[in-house]
Motif scaffolding. Structure first.
Motif, PDB file in Angstrom:
ATOM      1  N   GLY A 105     -26.036 -37.968 -10.550  1.00  0.00           N
ATOM      2  CA  GLY A 105     -26.536 -37.572  -9.235  1.00  0.00           C
ATOM      3  C   GLY A 105     -25.414 -37.114  -8.322  1.00  0.00           C
ATOM      4  N   ILE A 106     -24.291 -37.831  -8.351  1.00  0.00           N
ATOM      5  CA  ILE A 106     -23.137 -37.471  -7.520  1.00  0.00           C
ATOM      6  C   ILE A 106     -22.597 -36.102  -7.914  1.00  0.00           C
ATOM      7  N   ILE A 107     -22.461 -35.864  -9.229  1.00  0.00           N
ATOM      8  CA  ILE A 107     -21.937 -34.574  -9.710  1.00  0.00           C
ATOM      9  C   ILE A 107     -22.884 -33.435  -9.334  1.00  0.00           C
ATOM     10  N   LEU A 108     -24.184 -33.625  -9.563  1.00  0.00           N
ATOM     11  CA  LEU A 108     -25.164 -32.589  -9.218  1.00  0.00           C
ATOM     12  C   LEU A 108     -25.180 -32.328  -7.715  1.00  0.00           C
ATOM     13  N   PHE A 109     -25.118 -33.394  -6.949  1.00  0.00           N
ATOM     14  CA  PHE A 109     -25.146 -33.294  -5.489  1.00  0.00           C
ATOM     15  C   PHE A 109     -24.020 -32.405  -4.975  1.00  0.00           C
ATOM     16  N   HIS A 110     -22.804 -32.685  -5.434  1.00  0.00           N
ATOM     17  CA  HIS A 110     -21.657 -31.913  -4.954  1.00  0.00           C
ATOM     18  C   HIS A 110     -21.581 -30.535  -5.590  1.00  0.00           C
ATOM     19  N   THR A 111     -22.162 -30.386  -6.768  1.00  0.00           N
ATOM     20  CA  THR A 111     -22.155 -29.066  -7.395  1.00  0.00           C
ATOM     21  C   THR A 111     -23.113 -28.119  -6.683  1.00  0.00           C
ATOM     22  N   VAL A 112     -24.271 -28.615  -6.331  1.00  0.00           N
ATOM     23  CA  VAL A 112     -25.284 -27.767  -5.698  1.00  0.00           C
ATOM     24  C   VAL A 112     -25.075 -27.665  -4.191  1.00  0.00           C
ATOM     25  N   TRP A 113     -24.756 -28.788  -3.556  1.00  0.00           N
ATOM     26  CA  TRP A 113     -24.707 -28.806  -2.094  1.00  0.00           C
ATOM     27  C   TRP A 113     -23.329 -29.148  -1.531  1.00  0.00           C
ATOM     28  N   GLY A 114     -22.319 -29.149  -2.348  1.00  0.00           N
ATOM     29  CA  GLY A 114     -20.987 -29.459  -1.856  1.00  0.00           C
ATOM     30  C   GLY A 114     -20.460 -28.387  -0.916  1.00  0.00           C
ATOM     31  N   ALA A 115     -19.676 -28.819   0.071  1.00  0.00           N
ATOM     32  CA  ALA A 115     -19.065 -27.875   1.000  1.00  0.00           C
ATOM     33  C   ALA A 115     -17.785 -27.295   0.423  1.00  0.00           C
ATOM     34  N   ASP A 116     -17.311 -27.852  -0.673  1.00  0.00           N
ATOM     35  CA  ASP A 116     -16.086 -27.381  -1.318  1.00  0.00           C
ATOM     36  C   ASP A 116     -16.344 -27.121  -2.791  1.00  0.00           C
ATOM     37  N   ALA A 117     -15.394 -26.455  -3.401  1.00  0.00           N
ATOM     38  CA  ALA A 117     -15.563 -26.092  -4.806  1.00  0.00           C
ATOM     39  C   ALA A 117     -15.344 -27.264  -5.739  1.00  0.00           C
ATOM     40  N   GLY A 118     -14.861 -28.368  -5.237  1.00  0.00           N
ATOM     41  CA  GLY A 118     -14.687 -29.498  -6.137  1.00  0.00           C
ATOM     42  C   GLY A 118     -13.641 -30.474  -5.674  1.00  0.00           C
ATOM     43  N   PHE A 119     -12.466 -29.960  -5.304  1.00  0.00           N
ATOM     44  CA  PHE A 119     -11.381 -30.857  -4.936  1.00  0.00           C
ATOM     45  C   PHE A 119     -11.444 -31.245  -3.462  1.00  0.00           C
ATOM     46  N   GLY A 120     -11.842 -30.295  -2.632  1.00  0.00           N
ATOM     47  CA  GLY A 120     -12.109 -30.585  -1.226  1.00  0.00           C
ATOM     48  C   GLY A 120     -11.034 -31.374  -0.530  1.00  0.00           C
ATOM     49  N   ALA A 121     -11.420 -32.470   0.060  1.00  0.00           N
ATOM     50  CA  ALA A 121     -10.518 -33.270   0.874  1.00  0.00           C
ATOM     51  C   ALA A 121      -9.392 -33.892   0.061  1.00  0.00           C
ATOM     52  N   PHE A 122      -9.517 -33.860  -1.254  1.00  0.00           N
ATOM     53  CA  PHE A 122      -8.490 -34.466  -2.106  1.00  0.00           C
ATOM     54  C   PHE A 122      -7.128 -33.820  -1.884  1.00  0.00           C
ATOM     55  N   ILE A 123      -7.106 -32.518  -1.555  1.00  0.00           N
ATOM     56  CA  ILE A 123      -5.819 -31.845  -1.374  1.00  0.00           C
ATOM     57  C   ILE A 123      -5.669 -31.181  -0.016  1.00  0.00           C
ATOM     58  N   SER A 124      -6.654 -31.328   0.861  1.00  0.00           N
ATOM     59  CA  SER A 124      -6.644 -30.515   2.067  1.00  0.00           C
ATOM     60  C   SER A 124      -5.614 -30.934   3.109  1.00  0.00           C
ATOM     61  N   ASP A 125      -4.917 -32.032   2.922  1.00  0.00           N
ATOM     62  CA  ASP A 125      -3.882 -32.385   3.881  1.00  0.00           C
ATOM     63  C   ASP A 125      -2.496 -31.975   3.388  1.00  0.00           C
ATOM     64  N   LYS A 126      -2.439 -31.163   2.332  1.00  0.00           N
ATOM     65  CA  LYS A 126      -1.152 -30.731   1.822  1.00  0.00           C
ATOM     66  C   LYS A 126      -0.573 -29.638   2.701  1.00  0.00           C
ATOM     67  N   ALA A 127       0.729 -29.557   2.738  1.00  0.00           N
ATOM     68  CA  ALA A 127       1.397 -28.620   3.631  1.00  0.00           C
ATOM     69  C   ALA A 127       1.061 -27.167   3.324  1.00  0.00           C
ATOM     70  N   GLU A 128       0.628 -26.882   2.112  1.00  0.00           N
ATOM     71  CA  GLU A 128       0.300 -25.504   1.773  1.00  0.00           C
ATOM     72  C   GLU A 128      -0.906 -25.005   2.555  1.00  0.00           C
ATOM     73  N   GLY A 129      -1.736 -25.921   3.051  1.00  0.00           N
ATOM     74  CA  GLY A 129      -2.868 -25.524   3.860  1.00  0.00           C
ATOM     75  C   GLY A 129      -4.040 -25.001   3.065  1.00  0.00           C
TER      76      GLY A 129
END
Length: 679
Positions: A77-101
């Motif tokens: 359910g979690i995988i389907l939820f984020h695949t269909v309705w996720g705001a990101d392609a997958g990694f999202g907030a996992f890397i969004s605080d990196k300096a690369e932006g």
């Protein structure tokens, strides 16, 4: 023996099956509701199930298949939820605080919305540790896998790994999803596409928004220290003595300021927290918005029409500087909300993560990270913020004026004096009144330099300068002699400084005048459109027709102090989704004409052409010694009791009743049509 056998049989047959049923129910609820809060429940269920599986191994020496099936159902359910309705392609907030932006659709595999396949790939990669561990556990427990001791070892090891992977998914997984609400994109695009281009000689706009600055924190309003450059706005223009923020806390007030709508319409009725990766402040950041705002909203929705978008489409250069606090990814970013350029922080200076970015086209780069805002001992040090922001806005305005014919709209949202306060080395300790005043003194000094720059560029007289605050003060600061402070609907929480200067105003007002009639920050949207002559398909003062715009133009107040917030357009004082008070102005003659009040000979009715009523349905006591007491059915006349000291309900009972009914009616309308959609 029979009792023990019966309990053991029940455990083997009923308990694992019941746990599996819960997992399947969570799966169904997640897909049916699309709510991120259910996603969090699913993640927590997986954590609990991993612990149950481990305990089952320790106590019962085996793993029951239904437990694995339940875990698998929730995970799916979690995988389907984020695949269909996720705001990101997958990694999202996992890397969004990196300096690369990593922050926009340019990085589709990481944080851009991407396609179904990129979201599927990204989420499968994130879920891979869980998938492998769960499959391995199932394989080992169902197959012989060599000797019994080896099987027991692998089962135990995989169970521990599953628990670790489950906790990892909660702390490091992507929890950003698409909002679940009726969207207004069609009306958004239609309105903005019809905005006419303005002439190059249109007035510029410099909008200065303070953070947690109280009504009494300028010397023009009675502060015991000097703020000469802030004061110069009112001294060369207008000073309002009864201007209100449309909310008593940061994010909602900014939503109202930029959209002309009360924040409840956009689910933005409380503080918006970061969504970027952090474990130390996990609950306060990456899961908080789901609880507080609801419907998966993580900021100011992109289909809201901001005043910046209107000016951008009219041909203005638009820039935002300082504090955003309305979202930190995707549609919520300032440069996806009408600003060509943004420099500053997406978050608040007392939050983690806090950093400064340079942003264009929804793509940002961190230019001053957390480490740069700490001293040699590792303690927080934000003493450079005013200097950094001043440098950026000065450079941007200079570049626009020098290299283009476009007028500019500059939104200068300083983070000060929101706590914790800091002042630069040249100002720290100089006021003799503490860091709070040192900080404001520094800001005031740099503000004077910015005004000098406008004068040197030859645009000061043609620039509308607006100065106000998002709400009243918190721990420090002055509300003058008002009641309450930040996060309260009393005057001290929402009455804020407001000054406006426009030297070439064509006779709209004379400098140095004061206005006493009420206005509020949702009024900025229609007011600026009218003041700057923005037209839509040739029509003046045209507002969006697909949504409620709560604000009204304050031009009548600006011109001759004529009330605009009458009974037809009351000011709402809200806290979260509840209206705590409504306020409007009436003629004293209309009160004296009422049969029940004809005999009244009170000074307030004889000495004022207009009087302003404010009615509280229910509000908490601001006296902490009596925190358990509430004020219910309280009516104030602000014209002679702006301190809100006395309840006039017993004196004007029919007016109190009418305001109560109006409050209930407006509350019902907002509840039934939260987004204020006009069909």
């Amino acid at each position: 023996m029979n009792s023990k056998f019966s309990l053991d049989k029940s455990f083997r047959k009923i308990f694992p099956t019941a746990l599996m049923a819960v997992g399947v129910a969570v799966f169904a609820a997640l897909i049916a509701t699309r709510q991120n809060i259910v996603n969090l429940v699913a993640l927590l269920y997986c954590c609990i199930m991993s612990a149950v599986i481990l305990l089952s191994l320790i106590i019962k020496k085996k793993v029951y298949a239904p437990m694995i099936y339940g875990y698998a159902a929730s995970s799916l359910g979690i995988i389907l939820f984020h695949t269909v309705w996720g705001a990101d392609a997958g990694f999202g907030a996992f890397i969004s605080d990196k300096a690369e932006g990593w922050s926009s659709a340019a990085n589709a595999l990481f944080t851009g919305e991407g396609s179904f396949l990129t979201r599927l790939g990204g989420n499968l990669l994130l879920a891979l540790p869980v998938i492998i561990t769960l499959w391995g556990l199932f394989f080992v427990t169902k197959k012989r896998c060599g000797k019994t001791g080896l099987k027991a070892f692998f089962s135990f090891a995989l169970s521990v790994l599953l628990m670790g992977a489950s906790v990892f998914s909660v702390l490091f997984g992507n929890h950003r999803t698409k909002p679940v609400t009726e969207r207004l994109w069609d009306g958004h695009d239609d309105y903005l596409n019809k905005v006419d281009k303005v002439k190059s000689d249109n007035p510029n706009v410099l909008f200065i928004l303070m953070d947690d600055m109280g009504y009494g924190d300028t010397s023009l309003n009675g502060a015991i220290y000097d703020t000469p450059n802030m004061d110069s706005i009112g001294e060369n223009g207008l000073n309002f003595t009864n201007f209100y923020s449309s909310y008593s806390v940061c994010s909602p007030a900014r939503f109202a300021t930029l959209t002309g709508r009360y924040p409840y319409r956009g689910y933005a009725d409380n503080v918006i927290y970061p969504t970027v990766q952090t474990t130390g402040n996990f609950a306060q950041t990456r899961v908080y918005n789901s609880f507080e705002m609801g419907n998966n909203v993580d900021g100011m929705l992109g289909d809201e029409i901001t005043v910046a978008e209107v000016f951008q489409n009219a041909g203005y250069a638009t820039g935002a500087f300082g504090k955003w606090h309305l979202g930190d990814y995707g549609e919520y970013l300032p440069t996806n909300q009408g600003f060509d350029y943004f420099y500053g922080s997406h978050h608040v200076n007392d939050m983690y993560a806090f950093y400064h970015v340079s942003e264009e086209n929804g793509e940002y780069e961190i230019v001053h990270g957390n480490d740069e805002m700490r001293d040699e001992n590792g303690k927080k040090d934000q003493s450079m913020l005013t200097e950094w922001i001043h440098g950026e806005i000065t450079e941007w305005i200079t570049d626009v004026v020098t290299n283009s014919d476009d007028p500019f709209f500059a939104y200068y949202a300083t983070p000060w004096p929101h706590g914790p306060v800091f002042a630069g080395d040249d100002f720290d300790g100089t006021s003799g009144m503490g860091t709070y005043v040192d900080c404001l003194t520094e800001f005031d000094t740099y503000l004077g330099e910015l005004f000098n720059t406008l004068e040197e560029l030859g645009v000061l007289e043609d620039t509308i300068i607006i100065f106000t605050s998002d709400n009243g003060p918190a721990l420090e600061g002055s509300v003058g002699d008002l009641r309450g402070g930040k996060y309260l609907a009393y005057e001290g929480g929402q009455k804020v400084p407001f000054m406006i200067r426009w030297d070439n105003n064509g006779g709209l007002f004379k400098k140095g005048e004061t206005r006493s009639e009420s206005a509020t920050s949702v009024d900025f949207f229609p007011t600026l459109i009218e003041m700057c002559g923005i037209t839509v398909e040739g029509e003046e003062n045209t507002l969006p027709s697909d949504r409620v715009i709560d604000g009204v133009s304050m031009l009548p107040v600006i011109k001759n102090d004529t009330p605009v917030h009458t009974e037809e357009n009351p000011i709402l004082h809200m806290k979260r989704e509840d209206i705590k008070a409504i306020q409007y102005t009436v003629t004293t003659e209309s009160v004296k004409e009422r049969e029940e009040y004809k005999a009244y000979d009170y000074a307030v009715l004889n000495e004022n052409e207009y009087i302003t009523f404010k009615y509280f349905d229910k509000i908490q006591n601001d006296n902490s010694a009596f925190w358990d007491k509430n004020r219910k059915n309280w009516l104030h006349i602000l014209s002679d009791d702006y301190q809100e000291n006395y309840n006039r309900t017993t004196v004007y009972p029919t007016i109190s009743d009418e305001m109560h009914e109006k409050l209930d009616s407006i509350q019902k309308g907002i509840t039934e049509n939260r987004r204020g959609i006009i069909k």
